[in-house]
Design a protein around this motif. Sequence first.
Motif, PDB file in Angstrom:
ATOM      1  N   ALA A 327       0.836  -1.197   0.000  1.00  0.00           N
ATOM      2  CA  ALA A 327       0.000   0.000   0.000  1.00  0.00           C
ATOM      3  C   ALA A 327       0.871   1.246   0.000  1.00  0.00           C
ATOM      4  N   THR A 328       0.369   2.311  -0.637  1.00  0.00           N
ATOM      5  CA  THR A 328       1.059   3.599  -0.668  1.00  0.00           C
ATOM      6  C   THR A 328       0.040   4.717  -0.529  1.00  0.00           C
ATOM      7  N   PHE A 329       0.237   5.602   0.474  1.00  0.00           N
ATOM      8  CA  PHE A 329      -0.592   6.797   0.608  1.00  0.00           C
ATOM      9  C   PHE A 329      -0.090   7.876  -0.354  1.00  0.00           C
ATOM     10  N   ASN A 330      -1.004   8.746  -0.783  1.00  0.00           N
ATOM     11  CA  ASN A 330      -0.543   9.986  -1.391  1.00  0.00           C
ATOM     12  C   ASN A 330      -0.205  10.960  -0.279  1.00  0.00           C
ATOM     13  N   GLN A 331       0.381  12.102  -0.623  1.00  0.00           N
ATOM     14  CA  GLN A 331       0.872  13.015   0.406  1.00  0.00           C
ATOM     15  C   GLN A 331      -0.250  13.618   1.254  1.00  0.00           C
ATOM     16  N   LYS A 332      -1.396  13.889   0.660  1.00  0.00           N
ATOM     17  CA  LYS A 332      -2.506  14.485   1.407  1.00  0.00           C
ATOM     18  C   LYS A 332      -3.250  13.468   2.255  1.00  0.00           C
ATOM     19  N   ALA A 333      -2.895  12.205   2.118  1.00  0.00           N
ATOM     20  CA  ALA A 333      -3.560  11.122   2.849  1.00  0.00           C
ATOM     21  C   ALA A 333      -5.048  11.044   2.526  1.00  0.00           C
ATOM     22  N   LYS A 406       0.641  17.178  -6.688  1.00  0.00           N
ATOM     23  CA  LYS A 406       0.531  16.076  -7.640  1.00  0.00           C
ATOM     24  C   LYS A 406       0.671  14.738  -6.904  1.00  0.00           C
ATOM     25  N   ASP A 407       0.078  13.702  -7.481  1.00  0.00           N
ATOM     26  CA  ASP A 407       0.230  12.349  -6.959  1.00  0.00           C
ATOM     27  C   ASP A 407       0.978  11.528  -8.001  1.00  0.00           C
ATOM     28  N   LEU A 408       2.289  11.400  -7.785  1.00  0.00           N
ATOM     29  CA  LEU A 408       3.178  10.723  -8.724  1.00  0.00           C
ATOM     30  C   LEU A 408       3.873   9.581  -8.003  1.00  0.00           C
ATOM     31  N   MET A 409       4.117   8.513  -8.714  1.00  0.00           N
ATOM     32  CA  MET A 409       4.668   7.319  -8.080  1.00  0.00           C
ATOM     33  C   MET A 409       5.617   6.607  -9.037  1.00  0.00           C
ATOM     34  N   VAL A 410       6.692   6.052  -8.493  1.00  0.00           N
ATOM     35  CA  VAL A 410       7.556   5.156  -9.248  1.00  0.00           C
ATOM     36  C   VAL A 410       7.346   3.769  -8.684  1.00  0.00           C
ATOM     37  N   GLN A 411       7.368   2.751  -9.548  1.00  0.00           N
ATOM     38  CA  GLN A 411       6.987   1.415  -9.096  1.00  0.00           C
ATOM     39  C   GLN A 411       7.728   0.332  -9.863  1.00  0.00           C
ATOM     40  N   ALA A 412       8.067  -0.738  -9.143  1.00  0.00           N
ATOM     41  CA  ALA A 412       8.689  -1.913  -9.744  1.00  0.00           C
ATOM     42  C   ALA A 412       7.617  -2.879 -10.241  1.00  0.00           C
ATOM     43  N   TRP A 413       7.915  -3.525 -11.359  1.00  0.00           N
ATOM     44  CA  TRP A 413       7.007  -4.516 -11.943  1.00  0.00           C
ATOM     45  C   TRP A 413       7.770  -5.798 -12.302  1.00  0.00           C
ATOM     46  N   GLN A 493       7.929   2.067   3.606  1.00  0.00           N
ATOM     47  CA  GLN A 493       6.730   1.658   4.335  1.00  0.00           C
ATOM     48  C   GLN A 493       6.461   2.570   5.541  1.00  0.00           C
ATOM     49  N   THR A 494       7.381   3.483   5.812  1.00  0.00           N
ATOM     50  CA  THR A 494       7.164   4.538   6.826  1.00  0.00           C
ATOM     51  C   THR A 494       7.234   5.856   6.084  1.00  0.00           C
ATOM     52  N   GLN A 495       6.102   6.278   5.509  1.00  0.00           N
ATOM     53  CA  GLN A 495       6.128   7.405   4.587  1.00  0.00           C
ATOM     54  C   GLN A 495       6.378   8.727   5.305  1.00  0.00           C
ATOM     55  N   PRO A 496       7.321   9.514   4.806  1.00  0.00           N
ATOM     56  CA  PRO A 496       7.559  10.833   5.395  1.00  0.00           C
ATOM     57  C   PRO A 496       6.504  11.834   4.954  1.00  0.00           C
ATOM     58  N   ASP A 497       6.374  12.905   5.731  1.00  0.00           N
ATOM     59  CA  ASP A 497       5.579  14.046   5.302  1.00  0.00           C
ATOM     60  C   ASP A 497       6.556  14.998   4.625  1.00  0.00           C
ATOM     61  N   TYR A 498       6.631  14.944   3.311  1.00  0.00           N
ATOM     62  CA  TYR A 498       7.648  15.680   2.569  1.00  0.00           C
ATOM     63  C   TYR A 498       7.513  17.193   2.699  1.00  0.00           C
ATOM     64  N   PHE A 499       6.293  17.669   2.944  1.00  0.00           N
ATOM     65  CA  PHE A 499       6.064  19.116   2.896  1.00  0.00           C
ATOM     66  C   PHE A 499       5.598  19.680   4.242  1.00  0.00           C
ATOM     67  N   ASP A 500       5.898  18.984   5.317  1.00  0.00           N
ATOM     68  CA  ASP A 500       5.493  19.449   6.640  1.00  0.00           C
ATOM     69  C   ASP A 500       6.312  20.681   7.039  1.00  0.00           C
TER      70      ASP A 500
END
Length: 500
Positions: A327-333, A406-413, A493-500
């Motif tokens: 699972a991945t949250f976006n920044q705004k949760a 924006k909600d942008l993500m990089v992902q492995a496949w 898996q411990t997502q930071p708040d990038y813009f806090d």
Amino acid sequence: MILLNDPRTRRRRLGVAAAAAGLLSALLTAGPAAAIPDPGDGPAASEKVSGSVRAEVRDAIADGEIPGQDEIVHSANIEHLANIPKDVLPGTNSDLAFQGKYAFAGNYDGFRIFDISNPKKPKTVSQVLCPGSQNDISVSGDLLFLSTDSSRSDDSCNSTTQPATEKSSWEGMKVFDISDKRNPRYVAAVETACGSHTHTLVPERRDVYIYVSSYAPNAAYPDCQPPHDGISVIKVPRNAPEKAAVVGFPVLFPGEGPDGGGNPGAPTNPGVTKTTGCHDITVLPSKDLAAGACMGDGILFSIKDPEHPKVVDRVQDNVNFAFWHSATFNQKADKVVFTDELGGGGAPTCNAEIGPNRGADGIYDIVGRGEKSKLVFRNYFKIPRHQAETENCVAHNGSLIPVKGKDLMVQAWYQGGVSVWDFTDSSRPKEIAYFERGPLSTTSLVTGGSWSAYYYNGYIYSNDIAKGFDVLKLSDRRTDPAKRVRVGELNVQTQPDYFD
């Protein structure tokens, strides 16, 4: 040779021959006992395919529909800066963590530390031999944490495999002191029920809490009894990590009887894995939220009290999701991306026969606040490039790219490579960049490809199961603002708040 391809020109019909040959029939109809997510702790799997599949792969390469064997292709906005092959650790490469100028790479035989101060020329700092799949890895301060999810003879780094039916067998969490990156020191071990497939840190000032995800109980396993519908919580005192211990086992899927209260899986829900624990949990400490990918269920829960997490909402997708993986949250949760690891990471599911909605990402909006929050499905996302029937490919580990608004993500496949995609509009996700290699083999199904692909301080780092550690540079006006964002530590898996 490097080719720059537009993904819109590479839609393929691959998959029809394999389906006709029945290669995926057992995978897609099997009951829960046959579902073994993620590669095992042995060597990479190799399975011969039919003559018609081999011919299809050869024709697709000849026609330019897929890259040649081991050939690298990527979109014009991605540059491949470096590759560091596997070295003294021959096992499967797994997850990644970051701290300062260092990257920490898990491997089923231990872990490797890289100096990435110059991303174009990563250097190996140390390699630690400590077998035990998956060796899921994270770091916090001077501590490194490693998951062991294979039954071992003891908790040492010299252990051997031993049946889980033996009471003396050990699985769980290992803790290392990494104050000296050149000489990590093993300082603690904590046994957990059913081992530790993955783990998630909930860092506090004085202590680190670890949520341990594990599953697949069996009445014959003394330390892994059904229904096992919860997670182990470990408390690690930073100043005395040797005192690390399990402080609770919160049940996330309460229910009567030996099967608990999770998704029952097949035959009630054909093609869905029965819930007997969680595969992966992502926490957003700044919002006191966590999202759990738990086999047959996706959950949202509160971690205001880290020792006693509380489930807020729970969803299932019994049509298209076989195994809720991460699972991945976006920044705004206000959104969560869940992944479906159809086939356990060892099957070719990126083809026309499987289609765009299975083995994909599921995008959910979080509607409401606090304990009244609900997960509302919006759409699926899957890479738009079909892969060969000799390539394992399915949605796997990724991270946010921190761009405000924006909600942008990089992902492995896996062998589908690395994808960068935009889910700012939950209902209309789209890919904006990619990197991949051609098949490892044109005659056999061999497990390989990118296990984890994460954005960290201006670059994308990928841990390829077979090929090693890759560094990519993404240059695109939509993602360039992220280059100005810096964090001192990253466990995805411990997502930071990038813009806090």
